[in-house]
Design an enzyme around this catalytic site. Structure first.
Site, PDB file in Angstrom:
ATOM      1  N   GLU A 217       2.677  -7.446   9.217  1.00  0.00           N
ATOM      2  CA  GLU A 217       4.129  -7.439   9.454  1.00  0.00           C
ATOM      3  C   GLU A 217       4.404  -8.087  10.799  1.00  0.00           C
ATOM      4  O   GLU A 217       3.627  -7.920  11.741  1.00  0.00           O
ATOM      5  CB  GLU A 217       4.640  -6.007   9.475  1.00  0.00           C
ATOM      6  CG  GLU A 217       4.456  -5.291   8.157  1.00  0.00           C
ATOM      7  CD  GLU A 217       5.082  -3.910   8.201  1.00  0.00           C
ATOM      8  OE1 GLU A 217       6.293  -3.804   7.948  1.00  0.00           O
ATOM      9  OE2 GLU A 217       4.365  -2.952   8.521  1.00  0.00           O
ATOM     10  N   HIS A 241      -0.343   2.323   0.647  1.00  0.00           N
ATOM     11  CA  HIS A 241      -0.244   0.952   0.129  1.00  0.00           C
ATOM     12  C   HIS A 241      -1.607   0.247   0.026  1.00  0.00           C
ATOM     13  O   HIS A 241      -1.950  -0.332  -1.001  1.00  0.00           O
ATOM     14  CB  HIS A 241       0.663   0.100   1.017  1.00  0.00           C
ATOM     15  CG  HIS A 241       2.013   0.702   1.272  1.00  0.00           C
ATOM     16  ND1 HIS A 241       2.700   1.407   0.318  1.00  0.00           N
ATOM     17  CD2 HIS A 241       2.804   0.701   2.374  1.00  0.00           C
ATOM     18  CE1 HIS A 241       3.853   1.812   0.819  1.00  0.00           C
ATOM     19  NE2 HIS A 241       3.942   1.404   2.067  1.00  0.00           N
TER      20      HIS A 241
HETATM   21  C1  BG6 Z   1       6.511   1.431   4.551  1.00  0.00           C
HETATM   22  C2  BG6 Z   1       6.020   1.730   5.933  1.00  0.00           C
HETATM   23  O1  BG6 Z   1       5.919   2.294   3.620  1.00  0.00           O
HETATM   24  O2  BG6 Z   1       6.193   0.093   4.224  1.00  0.00           O
HETATM   25  C3  BG6 Z   1       6.639   0.777   6.941  1.00  0.00           C
HETATM   26  O3  BG6 Z   1       6.355   3.065   6.273  1.00  0.00           O
HETATM   27  C4  BG6 Z   1       6.380  -0.659   6.517  1.00  0.00           C
HETATM   28  O4  BG6 Z   1       6.120   0.994   8.256  1.00  0.00           O
HETATM   29  C5  BG6 Z   1       6.793  -0.877   5.069  1.00  0.00           C
HETATM   30  O5  BG6 Z   1       7.136  -1.500   7.367  1.00  0.00           O
HETATM   31  C6  BG6 Z   1       6.363  -2.252   4.576  1.00  0.00           C
HETATM   32  O6  BG6 Z   1       6.909  -2.498   3.314  1.00  0.00           O
HETATM   33  P1  BG6 Z   1       7.187  -3.978   2.796  1.00  0.00           P
HETATM   34  O7  BG6 Z   1       7.715  -3.792   1.410  1.00  0.00           O
HETATM   35  O8  BG6 Z   1       8.182  -4.584   3.743  1.00  0.00           O
HETATM   36  O9  BG6 Z   1       5.875  -4.690   2.843  1.00  0.00           O
END
Ligand code: BG6
Length: 493
Positions: A217, A241
């Site tokens: 990210e 995840h």
């Molecule tokens: C969430 C986390 O589950 O997923 C966050 O708590 C993270 O910290 C987010 O930013 C990322 O999700 P995506 O869909 O933007 O990859």
């Protein structure tokens, strides 16, 4: 062509209905499904929260949230007229057994509706909310409860929540969300593996040298700094995840896509994860924390400044792990996981690095015989890329070069990619638990993560700094370098 199958009439009750998740994800997702005509006219959405809010103010609040989240061409006035009729606000303090009559009376007016309780609030309140729902007589055989991640903060707390919720709801009524499972490209993993005969024979240690899973990210912790500081990247991203992605890559082919079969295969992978211990934790894990730097040309603060505490924090905003799966298929094929905030770019990818050819018949000066690589791009620029060694055209003998075979989903399918929450909410309405986590998946994942946290604590492992806008601390590079390997970063090809 996409098909829009209508849902049965429902009452959806969102606890934490005015919160961040509801505004950013749930309400826009519901609006999109309403645009596509999937809800009956009498289906209702209740937002529950502790604050005093008049009905008209609540409608205005949702209107504002949708206008903020949706592009102009996604907000449709006719749908809004219909959608706003569904919206109801209920003031309620879920921590006490009193005050549930209003919600009870509202729900009682449609006894045949499927009843869904969506808990978008602190996990520590899940158990008591489930008990209070039962005490108030709001649950029945057709009701379902949705739990946002994280379910607990370790094995013991996850188990306690699952037990408490389990006293009220049968396991097949509990939908534990990991929104990665609702992403289109994550679903596509199943198609890639099991709808093509090409890959499956190679999908094993004999052909695959190692696997890399990166969820990077570019954002920092934003307005969640305090929550994040108690959580860290391992609990926030890896426990759910990343381990779900690992399971989907590593699992044996299930005999069908039914939730029982999928879950059984995923649990087998989680059980086969080699525990990480204080003896090897420093060799197989890396903890990092960002300092100020430039992300996409913009100067950003470091984690400590964002947090603004007197005491320095040792919470990791980056983690890399060499995970080993002790089973027949993956022996000697490590899975390298890495995730972090404030990295160079937002990108999630799975890379299968194949082994080199056994013997080269080409002259030494032909160029490198780069092993094949399969890259599954989850976001952004969803697609699949397979690198193939080719001969450069023209005279002068063999000049070998690795080139990508590129399949871009966004170029091929020129459709809007629905947000993961749209799919997941529809699956809850339909009563299909295949895209949700069974309690055993959550608990097995915590067991492995607890082992890492304990080992970090016992060996007093500190975070290593990395400059915002880079790919993490240097130890992450060393983690692979020690094994004669290197990370593949997006845009490397
Ligand atoms: C969430 C986390 O589950 O997923 C966050 O708590 C993270 O910290 C987010 O930013 C990322 O999700 P995506 O869909 O933007 O990859």
């Amino acid at each position: 062509m996409a098909q829009f199958v209508p849902a049965e009439p429902f009452d959806l009750v969102i606890f934490g209905g005015t919160g961040d998740l509801s505004q950013r994800k749930l309400l826009p997702a519901l609006f999109h499904r309403d645009v596509d005509g999937q809800f009956s006219d009498d289906s209702r959405i209740f937002a529950v929260s502790r604050g005093e809010l008049a009905a008209a103010d609540f409608i205005a609040f949702v209107h504002d949230a949708l206008r903020r989240q949706l592009a102009d061409d996604e907000f449709d006035e006719a749908t809004w007229q219909r959608f706003s009729q569904r919206l109801h606000y209920q003031r309620l303090d879920v921590t006490t057994p009193d005050g549930w009559d209003g919600l009870g009376a509202a729900l009682a007016s449609e006894p045949d509706h499927i009843r869904i309780f969506y808990l978008a609030m602190l996990p520590s309140l899940y158990g008591s909310t489930a008990s209070n729902l039962a005490r108030a007589g709001l649950t029945n055989a057709r009701s379902r409860i949705v739990l946002e991640k994280p379910v607990g903060s370790d094995y013991a707390s996850a188990r306690a929540i699952n037990d408490e919720v389990g006293c009220v709801f049968e396991e097949n009524q509990v939908y534990r969300i990991d929104h990665y499972l609702g992403k289109e490209t994550v679903q596509n993993l199943a198609a890639l593996r099991f709808a093509n005969s090409l890959f499956e024979p190679l999908w094993r240690h004999a052909a695959v040298d190692h696997v890399q899973i990166t969820v990077a990210e570019d954002l920092g912790t934003g307005n969640r700094a305090e929550f994040y500081d108690r959580t860290g990247a391992l609990r926030d991203m890896v426990q759910n995840h990343m381990l779900q992605l690992l399971c989907l890559v590593a699992m044996e082919p299930p005999i069908s896509l039914s939730h029982e079969e999928l879950r059984n295969e995923k649990i087998k992978v989680l059980k086969a994860l080699r525990p990480i211990t204080p003896d090897n934790v420093k060799q197989v894990t890396v903890r990092g924390q960002y300092t100020s730097g430039a992300v996409s040309g913009e100067l950003v603060e470091g984690y400590q400044e964002e947090l603004g505490q007197d005491q320095p924090s040792n919470t990791e905003t980056f983690v890399a792990i060499k995970a080993e799966i002790d089973n027949w298929r993956w022996a000697e094929t490590p899975f390298y996981l890495r995730t972090g905030k404030r990295l160079a770019t937002k990108s999630s990818e799975i890379v299968l690095q194949f082994r080199p050819v056994g013997h080269s018949i080409f002259p030494k000066d032909s160029g490198e015989l780069e092993p094949n690589r399969l890259v599954i791009r989850l976001q952004p620029n969803e697609g699949v890329q397979l690198s193939i060694v080719t001969k450069e055209p023209g005279p002068g003998g063999f000049r070998l070069r690795s080139l990508p075979l590129n399949l871009s989903f966004s170029d091929t399918y020129q459709v809007r990619y629905p947000d993961a929450y749209e799919r997941l909410l529809m699956e809850v309405l339909r009563g299909n638990p295949a895209l949700f986590m069974h309690r055993e998946e959550v608990e097995r994942a915590w067991e492995w993560i607890d082992g890492i946290i304990d080992s970090w604590q016992q060996s007093r492992m500190k975070t290593q700094n990395y400059v915002a806008g880079t790919w993490g601390p240097t130890d992450a590079v060393r983690l692979l370098d020690r094994d004669g390997r290197e990370w593949r970063n997006p845009h490397d090809d």
